[in-house]
Structure formats: C-alpha cells, structure tokens
Design a protein around this motif. Sequence first.
Motif, PDB file in Angstrom:
ATOM      1  N   ASP A 107      24.487  49.617  28.902  1.00  9.20           N
ATOM      2  CA  ASP A 107      24.388  48.169  28.786  1.00  9.20           C
ATOM      3  C   ASP A 107      25.296  47.644  27.686  1.00  9.20           C
ATOM      4  OD1 ASP A 107      22.574  48.193  30.786  1.00  9.20           O
ATOM      5  OD2 ASP A 107      20.822  47.714  29.555  1.00  9.20           O
ATOM      6  N   GLY A 108      26.083  46.628  28.036  1.00  7.15           N
ATOM      7  CA  GLY A 108      26.942  45.972  27.065  1.00  7.15           C
ATOM      8  C   GLY A 108      28.205  46.723  26.715  1.00  7.15           C
ATOM      9  N   MET A 109      28.450  47.857  27.375  1.00 12.89           N
ATOM     10  CA  MET A 109      29.625  48.676  27.074  1.00 12.89           C
ATOM     11  C   MET A 109      30.442  48.896  28.353  1.00 12.89           C
ATOM     12  SD  MET A 109      28.894  49.147  23.879  1.00 12.89           S
ATOM     13  CE  MET A 109      30.051  50.385  23.312  1.00 12.89           C
ATOM     14  N   LEU A 110      31.732  49.215  28.166  1.00 12.83           N
ATOM     15  CA  LEU A 110      32.616  49.530  29.282  1.00 12.83           C
ATOM     16  C   LEU A 110      32.609  51.034  29.519  1.00 12.83           C
ATOM     17  CD1 LEU A 110      35.611  47.210  28.337  1.00 12.83           C
ATOM     18  CD2 LEU A 110      33.973  46.840  30.192  1.00 12.83           C
ATOM     19  N   ASP A 111      32.190  51.451  30.692  1.00 11.66           N
ATOM     20  CA  ASP A 111      32.105  52.879  30.986  1.00 11.66           C
ATOM     21  C   ASP A 111      33.487  53.511  31.102  1.00 11.66           C
ATOM     22  OD1 ASP A 111      29.287  53.489  31.148  1.00 11.66           O
ATOM     23  OD2 ASP A 111      29.221  52.180  32.900  1.00 11.66           O
ATOM     24  N   GLU A 112      33.514  54.818  30.887  1.00 10.22           N
ATOM     25  CA  GLU A 112      34.754  55.590  30.983  1.00 10.22           C
ATOM     26  C   GLU A 112      34.515  56.880  31.747  1.00 10.22           C
ATOM     27  OE1 GLU A 112      36.428  56.583  27.241  1.00 10.22           O
ATOM     28  OE2 GLU A 112      37.109  54.547  26.772  1.00 10.22           O
ATOM     29  N   ALA A 113      35.593  57.377  32.352  1.00 11.64           N
ATOM     30  CA  ALA A 113      35.626  58.742  32.878  1.00 11.64           C
ATOM     31  C   ALA A 113      36.426  59.591  31.899  1.00 11.64           C
ATOM     32  CB  ALA A 113      36.269  58.766  34.262  1.00 11.64           C
ATOM     33  N   TRP A 114      36.123  60.867  31.864  1.00  8.22           N
ATOM     34  CA  TRP A 114      36.856  61.775  30.988  1.00  8.22           C
ATOM     35  C   TRP A 114      38.252  62.006  31.567  1.00  8.22           C
ATOM     36  CZ3 TRP A 114      36.358  63.626  26.263  1.00  8.22           C
ATOM     37  CH2 TRP A 114      37.152  64.717  25.888  1.00  8.22           C
ATOM     38  N   GLU A 115      39.310  61.779  30.855  1.00  5.27           N
ATOM     39  CA  GLU A 115      39.409  61.588  29.424  1.00  5.27           C
ATOM     40  C   GLU A 115      40.098  60.259  29.164  1.00  5.27           C
ATOM     41  OE1 GLU A 115      41.135  64.126  25.654  1.00  5.27           O
ATOM     42  OE2 GLU A 115      41.825  64.607  27.657  1.00  5.27           O
ATOM     43  N   ASN A 116      39.335  59.290  28.572  1.00  2.00           N
ATOM     44  CA  ASN A 116      39.837  57.958  28.229  1.00  2.00           C
ATOM     45  C   ASN A 116      40.331  57.175  29.442  1.00  2.00           C
ATOM     46  OD1 ASN A 116      39.393  58.420  25.425  1.00  2.00           O
ATOM     47  ND2 ASN A 116      41.339  59.526  25.310  1.00  2.00           N
ATOM     48  N   VAL A 117      39.606  57.302  30.555  1.00  2.00           N
ATOM     49  CA  VAL A 117      39.962  56.571  31.773  1.00  2.00           C
ATOM     50  C   VAL A 117      38.967  55.428  31.968  1.00  2.00           C
ATOM     51  CG1 VAL A 117      40.224  56.697  34.280  1.00  2.00           C
ATOM     52  CG2 VAL A 117      40.931  58.629  32.850  1.00  2.00           C
ATOM     53  N   CYS A 158      36.501  53.002  33.491  1.00  2.00           N
ATOM     54  CA  CYS A 158      35.731  53.164  34.732  1.00  2.00           C
ATOM     55  C   CYS A 158      34.674  52.069  34.775  1.00  2.00           C
ATOM     56  CB  CYS A 158      35.097  54.553  34.769  1.00  2.00           C
ATOM     57  SG  CYS A 158      34.475  55.037  36.397  1.00  2.00           S
ATOM     58  N   VAL A 159      35.141  50.824  34.783  1.00  2.00           N
ATOM     59  CA  VAL A 159      34.235  49.678  34.727  1.00  2.00           C
ATOM     60  C   VAL A 159      33.268  49.715  35.903  1.00  2.00           C
ATOM     61  CG1 VAL A 159      34.077  47.165  34.731  1.00  2.00           C
ATOM     62  CG2 VAL A 159      35.951  48.300  33.521  1.00  2.00           C
ATOM     63  N   ASN A 160      31.987  49.686  35.578  1.00  2.00           N
ATOM     64  CA  ASN A 160      30.932  49.694  36.601  1.00  2.00           C
ATOM     65  C   ASN A 160      30.983  50.916  37.506  1.00  2.00           C
ATOM     66  OD1 ASN A 160      30.057  47.229  35.614  1.00  2.00           O
ATOM     67  ND2 ASN A 160      31.310  46.078  37.044  1.00  2.00           N
ATOM     68  N   GLN A 161      31.513  52.012  36.978  1.00  2.00           N
ATOM     69  CA  GLN A 161      31.560  53.291  37.701  1.00  2.00           C
ATOM     70  C   GLN A 161      32.385  53.205  38.976  1.00  2.00           C
ATOM     71  OE1 GLN A 161      27.317  54.274  38.145  1.00  2.00           O
ATOM     72  NE2 GLN A 161      27.018  52.931  36.404  1.00  2.00           N
ATOM     73  N   ALA A 162      33.274  52.208  39.050  1.00  2.00           N
ATOM     74  CA  ALA A 162      34.044  51.996  40.271  1.00  2.00           C
ATOM     75  C   ALA A 162      35.441  52.590  40.146  1.00  2.00           C
ATOM     76  CB  ALA A 162      34.128  50.505  40.582  1.00  2.00           C
ATOM     77  N   CYS A 163      35.528  53.833  39.704  1.00  2.00           N
ATOM     78  CA  CYS A 163      36.814  54.508  39.622  1.00  2.00           C
ATOM     79  C   CYS A 163      36.786  55.758  40.511  1.00  2.00           C
ATOM     80  CB  CYS A 163      37.158  54.880  38.181  1.00  2.00           C
ATOM     81  SG  CYS A 163      35.924  55.896  37.362  1.00  2.00           S
ATOM     82  N   ASP A 164      37.950  56.279  40.797  1.00  2.00           N
ATOM     83  CA  ASP A 164      38.079  57.477  41.630  1.00  2.00           C
ATOM     84  C   ASP A 164      38.224  58.680  40.699  1.00  2.00           C
ATOM     85  OD1 ASP A 164      38.845  59.566  43.290  1.00  2.00           O
ATOM     86  OD2 ASP A 164      40.086  58.286  44.569  1.00  2.00           O
ATOM     87  N   LEU A 165      37.146  59.416  40.514  1.00  2.00           N
ATOM     88  CA  LEU A 165      37.166  60.522  39.553  1.00  2.00           C
ATOM     89  C   LEU A 165      38.205  61.571  39.919  1.00  2.00           C
ATOM     90  CD1 LEU A 165      33.375  61.130  38.815  1.00  2.00           C
ATOM     91  CD2 LEU A 165      35.040  59.947  37.396  1.00  2.00           C
ATOM     92  N   LEU A 166      38.285  61.933  41.183  1.00  2.00           N
ATOM     93  CA  LEU A 166      39.201  63.002  41.572  1.00  2.00           C
ATOM     94  C   LEU A 166      40.657  62.598  41.364  1.00  2.00           C
ATOM     95  CD1 LEU A 166      37.523  64.355  44.826  1.00  2.00           C
ATOM     96  CD2 LEU A 166      37.310  65.205  42.498  1.00  2.00           C
ATOM     97  N   ALA A 167      40.953  61.302  41.528  1.00  2.00           N
ATOM     98  CA  ALA A 167      42.333  60.851  41.413  1.00  2.00           C
ATOM     99  C   ALA A 167      42.704  60.452  39.992  1.00  2.00           C
ATOM    100  CB  ALA A 167      42.577  59.673  42.355  1.00  2.00           C
ATOM    101  N   GLU A 168      41.729  59.989  39.188  1.00  2.00           N
ATOM    102  CA  GLU A 168      42.063  59.386  37.902  1.00  2.00           C
ATOM    103  C   GLU A 168      41.580  60.181  36.694  1.00  2.00           C
ATOM    104  OE1 GLU A 168      41.275  55.048  37.825  1.00  2.00           O
ATOM    105  OE2 GLU A 168      40.645  55.293  39.908  1.00  2.00           O
TER     106      GLU A 168
END
Length: 244
Positions: free
Chosen positions: A31-41, A43-53
Amino acid sequence: FVYDMWTYGDGEFSSDPLPSGTYYAQTAWTDGMLDEAWENVPCVNQACDLLAEATPIEVAGHVDDLHFVLESIDSGGHISGQVRGPDGPLANVWVEIRNANGEPLHGMPTDPGGNYHSPMLADAVYFVVAQNQQLGLGREIWDDVQCVEDWKCGEPWYIRDHGTPLELSGADATGIDFDLTLPPGGQIIGQLIDADTGLPVMGGWMTLIRAEHNEFFRGVGATGDGMYHFSGLAPGEYKVLAGA
C-alpha cells in the motif's frame, strides 16, 4: 507462480526451502508504494512481464541478497463509490480493485452507508468489481456489466475484456457506483443453523453442486444471521453442502 510470503515487521522476508532452479521475484500489495520486480524493474500494480523484464534468480542453496527499495506513490489517487441494491445502500459488499490485466490488487467491504474508498493507487488503468451476492444480488463489473454466470466476475480475462477501464491520472476517481439487481433465473435461499444451540451460524461456507454430474457449481458465504442465497439458477436439480 511458485510461492508467496509476507515481510516481517523489519521488512525482511524468507521463503521455505526451494528446489534448485531459476526463479523470478516481485513485490506485491504494498500500500502506498510502487511495486518492483527483481532487479530494479518497475512493476506498477504487478502488471509487468516477469519472464521478459525481470532478472532471473539462480537458486542452488541460500540466496540472501534480494533487497528491494521501493518508492512511494507520488502521483495517483483513490477510487471510491457506493454499492446499492433494490432497497438502497448495501453494507459489507466486497469491492475489488483490479489492475489493467484484470488481476486482483486490493479489496474492501462497503461501510454501513454502502460506501467504499480504496487506498492510494498509482497512475494507471484499473477495473472495479462488486463481488458479493448479498441477498442473492448478482455480481457486477463496473460499469454495469452483470455476471449472470458469477464465476466470470473473478476471471481476469473476462473483467479485462468486458469491464470499463478506469484511468487514474493525478486525481481521485469518485462516483464509481454499483446498482446490484437480482439476476434472471431461480433462487435457492436458506439459513445455516447450529444443531446444538439452534442459533444461526455466521460466515459458514455454502457450496452448490449440480446434481446431474455431482460437480461444483458455485460457493457463497452465509451472512451474519446465517442466511445464504444462490440466484440466477437455470432449471435443474442441485445439492447444497454446508461447512462452518
């Protein structure tokens, strides 16, 4: 998806032992924070492509240097509105905020006046779903998409393809209201009672089974007075299973 976990009070996290292999990691529901995928990617609202990014993590033992440094949401807003039924505002209806892929992000019950108010959300596209079947009322995706087959209101692809996207851009989105109605079809209504005390059982889980093939059809929780409702049913024979 393999594993999820909550952070401890000091922000540390630790998984159970994992088989050796390649993994990906991301934060979620912060809550109140911008999510990220490892490493420093981002991932706002978990809407990123983990395998690609995201950066793959090779596990062959203990990995202890996965540190995430999240940034606060500095531009965004809240989503709010009211849920109503045929007789007026509805309390304790579960409202879900979904990301641009239709995947769940946040959930909250309506207050006694039928109102809900989301936590701070980043600038992005969202969908909103009213999930309860209180008093047999149908589930609905904003704006005015009724789920006669109520399982569809839980499916990301259906929400994404049929709901109205709601875009936040530095301001709140208010008046995101729902007017829930009874779906067409038959109803099964009853009350869950404690056999020993004769008192209603609050929060019991009721399961509806199609009798012809003995297959699961739908589940719903009993209300505070033990009442449960299944609505929008096609003609046929059903079984009801109760669990407290």
